[in-house]
Design a protein around this motif. Structure first.
Motif, PDB file in Angstrom:
ATOM      1  N   ARG A 148       0.686  -1.288  -0.006  1.00 39.36           N
ATOM      2  CA  ARG A 148      -0.122  -0.129  -0.010  1.00 39.36           C
ATOM      3  C   ARG A 148       0.908   1.242  -0.051  1.00 39.36           C
ATOM      4  O   ARG A 148       0.652   2.231  -0.748  1.00 39.36           O
ATOM      5  CB  ARG A 148      -1.017   0.108   1.106  1.00 39.36           C
ATOM      6  N   GLU A 149       2.046   1.286   0.966  1.00 37.87           N
ATOM      7  CA  GLU A 149       2.840   2.409   0.690  1.00 37.87           C
ATOM      8  C   GLU A 149       3.396   2.681  -0.396  1.00 37.87           C
ATOM      9  O   GLU A 149       3.538   3.948  -1.135  1.00 37.87           O
ATOM     10  CB  GLU A 149       3.727   2.189   1.866  1.00 37.87           C
ATOM     11  N   LEU A 150       3.915   1.557  -1.102  1.00 35.63           N
ATOM     12  CA  LEU A 150       4.457   1.621  -2.501  1.00 35.63           C
ATOM     13  C   LEU A 150       3.597   2.078  -3.357  1.00 35.63           C
ATOM     14  O   LEU A 150       4.026   2.816  -4.341  1.00 35.63           O
ATOM     15  CB  LEU A 150       5.276   0.368  -2.855  1.00 35.63           C
ATOM     16  N   THR A 151       2.267   1.702  -3.510  1.00 36.18           N
ATOM     17  CA  THR A 151       1.375   1.957  -4.489  1.00 36.18           C
ATOM     18  C   THR A 151       0.750   3.694  -4.330  1.00 36.18           C
ATOM     19  O   THR A 151       0.904   4.155  -5.137  1.00 36.18           O
ATOM     20  CB  THR A 151       0.189   1.052  -4.204  1.00 36.18           C
ATOM     21  N   TYR A 152       0.647   3.763  -3.084  1.00 33.76           N
ATOM     22  CA  TYR A 152       0.113   5.160  -2.745  1.00 33.76           C
ATOM     23  C   TYR A 152       0.854   6.447  -3.004  1.00 33.76           C
ATOM     24  O   TYR A 152       0.460   7.394  -3.314  1.00 33.76           O
ATOM     25  CB  TYR A 152      -0.524   5.331  -1.318  1.00 33.76           C
ATOM     26  N   THR A 153       2.191   5.956  -2.674  1.00 31.59           N
ATOM     27  CA  THR A 153       3.551   7.042  -2.713  1.00 31.59           C
ATOM     28  C   THR A 153       4.165   7.042  -4.109  1.00 31.59           C
ATOM     29  O   THR A 153       4.704   8.041  -4.462  1.00 31.59           O
ATOM     30  CB  THR A 153       4.342   6.971  -1.691  1.00 31.59           C
ATOM     31  N   ASN A 154       4.059   6.037  -4.922  1.00 32.37           N
ATOM     32  CA  ASN A 154       4.918   5.770  -5.871  1.00 32.37           C
ATOM     33  C   ASN A 154       6.470   6.009  -5.685  1.00 32.37           C
ATOM     34  O   ASN A 154       7.089   6.641  -6.445  1.00 32.37           O
ATOM     35  CB  ASN A 154       4.611   6.617  -7.266  1.00 32.37           C
ATOM     36  N   LYS A 155       6.705   5.586  -4.798  1.00 31.26           N
ATOM     37  CA  LYS A 155       8.131   5.459  -3.925  1.00 31.26           C
ATOM     38  C   LYS A 155       9.110   4.767  -4.806  1.00 31.26           C
ATOM     39  O   LYS A 155       8.926   3.696  -5.362  1.00 31.26           O
ATOM     40  CB  LYS A 155       8.133   5.149  -2.666  1.00 31.26           C
ATOM     41  N   VAL A 156      10.062   5.381  -5.162  1.00 27.27           N
ATOM     42  CA  VAL A 156      11.348   4.672  -6.192  1.00 27.27           C
ATOM     43  C   VAL A 156      12.066   3.938  -4.759  1.00 27.27           C
ATOM     44  O   VAL A 156      12.628   4.860  -4.107  1.00 27.27           O
ATOM     45  CB  VAL A 156      12.127   5.430  -6.816  1.00 27.27           C
ATOM     46  N   ILE A 157      12.428   2.810  -5.007  1.00 25.27           N
ATOM     47  CA  ILE A 157      13.300   2.108  -4.223  1.00 25.27           C
ATOM     48  C   ILE A 157      14.242   1.411  -5.253  1.00 25.27           C
ATOM     49  O   ILE A 157      14.047   1.137  -6.120  1.00 25.27           O
ATOM     50  CB  ILE A 157      12.563   1.007  -3.347  1.00 25.27           C
TER      51      ILE A 157
END
Length: 273
Positions: free
Chosen positions: A175-184
């Motif tokens: 959910r965090e990666l989806t909601y924020t489109n964070k690049v890892i």
């Protein structure tokens, strides 16, 4: 297909290469078509025992081509130049079994009867990330940048990877990666479960693993993939029954006998299709 996707087959291994290096293998109409054509052709090729999926140039895949966003602005929600007049509303129409066309670029790799290994480098953003999720195994070069990028463009992930990402990642992490489109980067992606291994040369590693797989009983490999594809969505009793059914189709058959004999005689096996 040849313009956008190259398929080389050697020693029972198919190497599928996204071939739009000048655009970091971004997904335009021709790329969508090439990926699907490659996947569908390999589904019926009984000589292929393993597949490696990689990208030419600086990246695996940078996601959706900006030209497709222009099509969305013109009212075509799948980003294609075509629209539908049948009232079904573009993406909800099932065009490839249980998937639509965009989803099938990821899902087709799960439908292949043999293992698929994705070799990631540079970036795997948005659709590129989702396509890689269709693979059985993902190797990534150090520093590879990965993102579930769709929210950046006001969209939800919609290319077929959600069922598998939901199994690979903790719910709150997904959910965090989806909601924020964070690049890892690859190292964090491995720790979270999105990447199998971080390795200096992922293509060489993927080809080496594919070679190992190609040297196993192809009937057993296909059976194992069927079990593992279905296991996340089945009750334990159904998984146990699936194991037994697959084993009944292996024990005492020529390729299984050849696996035993080759091991006992300390030689390379000679399997039939």
């Amino acid at each position: 297909m040849e313009d956008r996707v190259i398929v080389d087959i050697q020693d029972h291994i198919a190497h599928v290469r996204l071939n739009r290096a000048d655009k970091m293998n971004a997904l335009d109409e021709a790329m969508f078509a090439g990926i699907i054509e490659a996947g569908e052709s390999l589904k019926t090729n009984k000589d292929v025992r393993a597949v490696v999926l990689s990208g030419e140039g600086r990246a695996f895949c940078a996601g959706l081509d900006m030209g497709n966003f222009s099509n969305m602005a013109n009212g075509n929600s799948d980003g294609s130049a075509e629209s539908s007049d049948d009232g079904l509303g573009r993406l909800e129409r099932r065009t490839h079994g249980l998937a639509n066309r965009a989803q099938y670029t990821s899902w087709v790799w799960r439908e292949l009867p043999v293992p698929v290994i994705a070799a990631l480098h540079g970036v795997a953003y948005g659709g590129g990330c989702q396509i890689s999720m269709g693979a059985d195994i993902r190797y990534a070069a150090p520093g590879t940048k990965i993102s579930i990028m769709e929210m950046k463009w006001g969209l939800v992930p919609d290319m077929g990877a959600t069922p598998y990402m939901h199994k690979l990642l903790r719910d709150d992490v997904l959910r965090e990666l989806t909601y924020t489109n964070k690049v890892i980067e690859a190292e964090e992606a491995q720790a979270l479960g999105l990447v199998t291994r971080v390795i200096e040369n992922p293509i060489a590693a993927a080809l080496a693993t594919a070679e190992q797989i190609a040297g196993r009983n192809p009937d057993a490999i296909r059976g194992a993939k069927r079990i593992l594809n279905d296991a996340p969505f089945q009750h334990p009793q159904d998984i146990l029954l699936a194991e037994s059914r697959e084993q009944d189709q292996l024990i005492g058959f020529p390729n299984q006998i050849e696996a035993v004999m080759a091991n006992m005689e300390k030689r390379a096996p000679k399997f039939g299709q």
